[in-house]
Scaffold this active site. Structure first.
Site, PDB file in Angstrom:
ATOM      1  N   GLY A  46     -62.178  21.247  -7.752  1.00  0.00           N
ATOM      2  CA  GLY A  46     -61.164  21.372  -8.976  1.00  0.00           C
ATOM      3  C   GLY A  46     -60.057  21.728  -9.565  1.00  0.00           C
ATOM      4  O   GLY A  46     -59.047  22.386 -10.154  1.00  0.00           O
ATOM      5  N   GLY A  71     -68.991  20.177 -10.094  1.00  0.00           N
ATOM      6  CA  GLY A  71     -68.497  21.359 -10.144  1.00  0.00           C
ATOM      7  C   GLY A  71     -68.082  21.315 -12.266  1.00  0.00           C
ATOM      8  O   GLY A  71     -69.388  20.952 -13.073  1.00  0.00           O
ATOM      9  N   GLY A  72     -66.840  21.327 -12.469  1.00  0.00           N
ATOM     10  CA  GLY A  72     -66.781  21.468 -13.322  1.00  0.00           C
ATOM     11  C   GLY A  72     -67.198  20.798 -15.070  1.00  0.00           C
ATOM     12  O   GLY A  72     -67.931  21.108 -15.855  1.00  0.00           O
ATOM     13  N   HIS A 116     -70.355  26.303   1.155  1.00  0.00           N
ATOM     14  CA  HIS A 116     -69.825  25.654  -0.023  1.00  0.00           C
ATOM     15  C   HIS A 116     -67.808  25.999   0.457  1.00  0.00           C
ATOM     16  O   HIS A 116     -67.373  26.817   0.723  1.00  0.00           O
ATOM     17  CB  HIS A 116     -70.283  25.969  -1.902  1.00  0.00           C
ATOM     18  CG  HIS A 116     -69.182  25.627  -1.940  1.00  0.00           C
ATOM     19  ND1 HIS A 116     -67.775  25.943  -3.014  1.00  0.00           N
ATOM     20  CD2 HIS A 116     -69.071  24.400  -2.935  1.00  0.00           C
ATOM     21  CE1 HIS A 116     -67.398  24.836  -4.006  1.00  0.00           C
ATOM     22  NE2 HIS A 116     -68.227  23.979  -4.812  1.00  0.00           N
ATOM     23  N   SER A 128     -63.827  17.420  -8.306  1.00  0.00           N
ATOM     24  CA  SER A 128     -63.272  16.659  -9.345  1.00  0.00           C
ATOM     25  C   SER A 128     -64.146  15.464 -10.659  1.00  0.00           C
ATOM     26  O   SER A 128     -63.394  14.325 -10.213  1.00  0.00           O
ATOM     27  CB  SER A 128     -61.192  16.063  -9.066  1.00  0.00           C
ATOM     28  OG  SER A 128     -61.573  17.383  -9.010  1.00  0.00           O
ATOM     29  N   GLU A 167     -66.855  17.006   0.420  1.00  0.00           N
ATOM     30  CA  GLU A 167     -66.526  17.602  -0.749  1.00  0.00           C
ATOM     31  C   GLU A 167     -65.143  18.220   0.258  1.00  0.00           C
ATOM     32  O   GLU A 167     -63.958  19.711   0.579  1.00  0.00           O
ATOM     33  CB  GLU A 167     -66.341  19.619  -1.191  1.00  0.00           C
ATOM     34  CG  GLU A 167     -68.261  18.754  -1.344  1.00  0.00           C
ATOM     35  CD  GLU A 167     -68.572  19.681  -2.740  1.00  0.00           C
ATOM     36  OE1 GLU A 167     -68.289  19.648  -4.003  1.00  0.00           O
ATOM     37  OE2 GLU A 167     -67.681  20.921  -2.205  1.00  0.00           O
ATOM     38  N   ASN A 204     -73.204  22.296  -9.723  1.00  0.00           N
ATOM     39  CA  ASN A 204     -72.954  23.323  -9.474  1.00  0.00           C
ATOM     40  C   ASN A 204     -71.747  24.374 -10.921  1.00  0.00           C
ATOM     41  O   ASN A 204     -70.831  23.064 -11.117  1.00  0.00           O
ATOM     42  CB  ASN A 204     -71.934  23.016  -8.379  1.00  0.00           C
ATOM     43  CG  ASN A 204     -71.828  24.362  -7.813  1.00  0.00           C
ATOM     44  OD1 ASN A 204     -72.215  25.824  -8.252  1.00  0.00           O
ATOM     45  ND2 ASN A 204     -70.581  24.512  -7.072  1.00  0.00           N
ATOM     46  N   TRP A 205     -72.925  25.298 -11.037  1.00  0.00           N
ATOM     47  CA  TRP A 205     -71.725  25.595 -12.397  1.00  0.00           C
ATOM     48  C   TRP A 205     -71.276  26.517 -12.103  1.00  0.00           C
ATOM     49  O   TRP A 205     -70.522  27.064 -12.714  1.00  0.00           O
ATOM     50  CB  TRP A 205     -73.232  26.544 -13.484  1.00  0.00           C
ATOM     51  CG  TRP A 205     -73.979  25.110 -14.143  1.00  0.00           C
ATOM     52  CD1 TRP A 205     -74.033  24.628 -14.090  1.00  0.00           C
ATOM     53  CD2 TRP A 205     -75.488  25.409 -14.984  1.00  0.00           C
ATOM     54  NE1 TRP A 205     -74.782  22.632 -14.627  1.00  0.00           N
ATOM     55  CE2 TRP A 205     -75.570  24.270 -15.672  1.00  0.00           C
ATOM     56  CE3 TRP A 205     -76.269  26.863 -15.176  1.00  0.00           C
ATOM     57  CZ2 TRP A 205     -76.668  23.809 -15.990  1.00  0.00           C
ATOM     58  CZ3 TRP A 205     -76.848  26.593 -16.380  1.00  0.00           C
ATOM     59  CH2 TRP A 205     -77.162  25.187 -16.540  1.00  0.00           C
ATOM     60  N   LYS A 206     -71.135  26.886 -10.685  1.00  0.00           N
ATOM     61  CA  LYS A 206     -69.977  27.734  -9.971  1.00  0.00           C
ATOM     62  C   LYS A 206     -70.689  29.582 -10.984  1.00  0.00           C
ATOM     63  O   LYS A 206     -71.821  29.770 -11.096  1.00  0.00           O
ATOM     64  CB  LYS A 206     -69.098  27.911 -10.372  1.00  0.00           C
ATOM     65  CG  LYS A 206     -68.612  26.659  -9.383  1.00  0.00           C
ATOM     66  CD  LYS A 206     -67.562  26.615  -9.467  1.00  0.00           C
ATOM     67  CE  LYS A 206     -66.635  24.335  -9.205  1.00  0.00           C
ATOM     68  NZ  LYS A 206     -65.954  24.190  -8.110  1.00  0.00           N
ATOM     69  N   GLU A 259     -65.460  27.004  -1.739  1.00  0.00           N
ATOM     70  CA  GLU A 259     -65.441  28.486  -2.208  1.00  0.00           C
ATOM     71  C   GLU A 259     -65.578  29.631  -1.752  1.00  0.00           C
ATOM     72  O   GLU A 259     -65.006  30.535  -1.573  1.00  0.00           O
ATOM     73  CB  GLU A 259     -65.873  28.074  -4.006  1.00  0.00           C
ATOM     74  CG  GLU A 259     -64.898  28.197  -4.935  1.00  0.00           C
ATOM     75  CD  GLU A 259     -65.291  27.285  -6.234  1.00  0.00           C
ATOM     76  OE1 GLU A 259     -66.847  27.268  -6.096  1.00  0.00           O
ATOM     77  OE2 GLU A 259     -65.100  26.119  -6.560  1.00  0.00           O
TER      78      GLU A 259
HETATM   79  C1  PEP Z   1     -67.648  21.393  -6.539  1.00  0.00           C
HETATM   80  O1  PEP Z   1     -67.802  23.106  -7.098  1.00  0.00           O
HETATM   81  O2  PEP Z   1     -68.566  21.790  -5.363  1.00  0.00           O
HETATM   82  C2  PEP Z   1     -66.993  21.018  -7.174  1.00  0.00           C
HETATM   83  C3  PEP Z   1     -66.701  19.780  -6.654  1.00  0.00           C
HETATM   84  O3  PEP Z   1     -66.287  21.417  -8.059  1.00  0.00           O
HETATM   85  P1  PEP Z   1     -65.075  20.528  -9.302  1.00  0.00           P
HETATM   86  O4  PEP Z   1     -65.655  19.125  -9.799  1.00  0.00           O
HETATM   87  O5  PEP Z   1     -64.620  21.133 -10.024  1.00  0.00           O
HETATM   88  O6  PEP Z   1     -64.552  19.757  -7.970  1.00  0.00           O
END
Ligand code: PEP
Length: 250
Positions: A172, A229-230, A96, A208, A166, A10-12, A98
């Protein structure tokens, strides 16, 4: 039936078009084509038309980070699921954390999005997870069940879903769930899905995820892969996560 492993990135709201193209040009070379792991990248919707060509024949699929529950109409600023379908996009994240916690997406809206995606023959990746307060109050199982119930309210039982566990406190934050916590939540979800005849659903862990915590997590019996994500923003790091997921024995 053996569940196939899946890694989703997920590049957000990151990546300029030039960065996205450069990523796409490096990425397929970092992986073997015949990997037994499915890979889906979720860029900003605006990048999808550019990246479709860039990832063509790479074996990597593209998905949307969000969509509206109506096919089209007066919904300024939203992404039409029908347009995604016409672009050849098969996957879409729904619910999600966010979207839920920053933009107020409700359980009901998540369910409407699943219904519409199924009508279009697309696969929703349903994101569920508890906040830290809900976990501390012992409400994790109830929250997960409620989120699944709402998401599947009008789902087509014959169509595919993917679930991503999640925990909100892990997204994040650099605070990854321990394998024990993640496995317990995945087992609850698996059992709940089983009651609906959906025991073979792919269930991803997200929060994470980094190359150094993938191996222990993916060895858990109910974890089928990751929503990253990140760490998906760096092609080398993401490719490493894909390879570690593939190579893990389970
Ligand atoms: C996500 O955006 O779904 C996520 C899990 O982010 P991160 O890996 O940065 O915690």
């Amino acid at each position: 039936m053996k569940r196939r492993k899946l890694v989703a990135g997920n590049w957000k709201m990151n990546m300029a078009p030039s960065e996205a193209k450069s990523y796409a040009s490096k990425y397929p070379r970092l992986l073997k084509r015949d990997m037994e792991v499915n890979i889906i990248i979720f860029p900003q919707s605006i990048l999808l038309p550019i990246l479709i060509d860039e990832f063509k024949n790479s074996g990597i699929k593209l998905g949307s980070q969000n969509c509206h529950w109506e096919l089209q109409g007066a919904f300024t600023g939203e992404t039409s699921p029908q347009t995604l379908k016409q672009l050849g996009i098969e996957y879409c994240l729904v619910g999600h954390s966010e979207r839920r916690h920053t933009f107020g997406e409700t359980n009901v809206q998540t369910g409407m999005k699943v219904r519409t995606l199924h009508q279009l023959g697309m696969t929703p990746i349903i994101c569920v997870g508890e906040t830290v307060g809900e976990r501390e109050r012992g409400q994790t199982e109830d929250i997960l069940r409620t989120q699944i119930d709402s998401a599947l309210k009008d789902a087509d039982p014959k169509k595919t879903i993917i679930v991503a566990y999640e925990p909100v406190w892990a997204i994040g934050t650099g605070r990854v769930a321990t394998p024990d916590i993640a496995q317990k939540a995945h087992a609850v979800l698996r059992e709940y899905l089983k009651q609906r005849g959906l025991q073979n659903t792919t269930i991803l862990y997200g929060g994470s995820v980094k190359p150094d915590n993938v191996a222990t997590l993916v060895s858990c019996p109910d974890i089928d892969g990751f929503l990253v994500g990140g760490a998906s923003l760096e092609p080398e790091e993401f490719a490493n996560i894909c390879l570690l997921t593939l190579n893990a024995s389970r």
